[in-house]
Scaffold this active site. Structure first.
Site, mmCIF file in Angstrom:
data_model
loop_
_atom_site.group_PDB
_atom_site.id
_atom_site.type_symbol
_atom_site.label_atom_id
_atom_site.label_comp_id
_atom_site.label_asym_id
_atom_site.label_seq_id
_atom_site.Cartn_x
_atom_site.Cartn_y
_atom_site.Cartn_z
ATOM 1 N N CYS A 45 0.830 -1.210 0.000
ATOM 2 C CA CYS A 45 0.000 0.000 0.000
ATOM 3 C C CYS A 45 0.864 1.260 0.000
ATOM 4 C CB CYS A 45 -0.911 0.021 1.229
ATOM 5 S SG CYS A 45 -2.107 -1.310 1.288
HETATM 6 C C1 BEZ Z 1 0.513 -4.625 1.899
HETATM 7 O O1 BEZ Z 1 0.169 -3.508 1.543
HETATM 8 O O2 BEZ Z 1 1.674 -5.003 1.743
HETATM 9 C C2 BEZ Z 1 -0.463 -5.567 2.517
HETATM 10 C C3 BEZ Z 1 -1.587 -5.080 3.166
HETATM 11 C C4 BEZ Z 1 -2.465 -5.970 3.755
HETATM 12 C C5 BEZ Z 1 -2.246 -7.317 3.662
HETATM 13 C C6 BEZ Z 1 -1.125 -7.793 2.981
HETATM 14 C C7 BEZ Z 1 -0.246 -6.904 2.399
#
Ligand code: BEZ
Length: 211
Positions: A45
Site C-alpha cells: 500500500c
Molecule cells: C501490503 O500492503 O503489503 C499488505 C496489506 C495488507 C495485507 C497484505 C499486504
C-alpha cells in the site's frame, strides 16, 4: 449488492486527509478513480499511494480526480502519510478516506470475506463525469496495481466515450482502433470519412480518430 458497470457510483460523506467531503461533490464534473487499500503502514500500500501521488499530473492531464480509501482512522492516516513521503519521495496530493466503520468499503463491496473478513481488497473504480461506474478492477492484497494500466484504461474509456470505436488488445494511446461492432458500414462511412481497413467484416481497423 455489488456494484456493476453502468451503475451510479454510490455517494457518501467521509472524513479524509483533505477534510470531510462528499464523493459526488469532490468529483464534480470530472472523471474519478476511487481505490482501496487494505491497511495503513503496510508495504505494498505504501508503494501504491506513493506511485499514485508521483503520477498525479498524468491523471490531472486526463481530467481525473483521485481518491483513496483505507479502513484505518484519520490519525493513523496522518501518521502514515509522513512515511509515504519519506519512503516514496512524494507527499500525498489527493484525499485518503478514513473508513474505520467500513461504510465506504461496504457501499463498494470492497471486503471479500474469503480473502479477509475485515480488510478491503485492492479495488479500483473508474467513475465517469455522469457518476456512472465505467470500470472495476479487483486485486488481492498481495499484488500491487499497475499505474500504467490504470492510465491506459482511462485513455480507452475517454476515447470510446467520444467516438464509436473500441480498443484492441494491448492498445495504448495513439495505436490503431476498431470500429464498434454495433456500427454499420453505412454509419461508419459518415463517422469515419477517412476510411478504414476491413480485415474481416467484423474487424474494421482505423487510425485513432482524435490523433
Ligand atoms: C501490503 O500492503 O503489503 C499488505 C496489506 C495488507 C495485507 C497484505 C499486504
Amino acid at each position: 449488492m455489488s456494484i456493476r458497470l453502468g451503475d451510479e457510483a454510490p455517494d457518501f460523506v467521509a472524513e479524509t486527509t483533505s477534510g470531510t467531503l462528499s464523493l459526488h461533490e469532490y468529483l464534480g464534473d470530472s472523471w474519478g478513480i476511487l481505490f482501496s487499500h487494505p491497511k495503513d503502514f503496510t508495504p505494498v500500500c505504501t508503494t501504491e499511494l506513493g506511485a499514485f501521488a508521483s503520477r498525479k499530473a498524468e491523471f490531472d492531464a486526463r481530467g481525473v480526480k483521485l481518491i483513496g480509501v483505507s479502513v484505518d482512522d484519520i490519525d493513523s492516516h496522518n501518521g502514515w502519510i509522513g512515511d509515504i513521503e519519506e519512503t516514496q519521495g512524494t507527499a500525498l496530493n489527493y484525499p485518503l478516506i478514513a473508513d474505520p466503520e467500513r461504510v465506504v468499503a461496504g457501499l463498494y463491496d470492497m471486503i471479500h470475506p474469503n480473502a479477509n473478513d475485515t480488510l478491503t481488497v485492492r479495488s479500483v473504480f473508474v467513475i465517469g463525469p455522469d457518476k456512472a461506474v465505467k470500470l472495476i478492477l479487483t486485486y488481492p492484497a498481495s499484488t500491487g496495481r499497475n499505474i500504467d494500466e490504470i492510465l491506459r484504461v482511462v485513455d480507452s474509456l475517454q476515447l470510446t466515450a467520444n467516438y464509436s470505436v473500441a480498443t484492441p488488445v494491448n492498445w495504448t494511446d495513439g495505436d490503431d482502433v476498431i470500429i464498434g461492432a454495433a456500427v454499420s458500414d453505412e454509419d461508419a462511412r459518415s463517422k469515419f470519412p477517412g476510411g478504414w481497413t476491413t480485415v474481416k467484416p467484423y474487424l474494421r481497423v482505423l487510425p485513432q480518430p482524435n490523433k
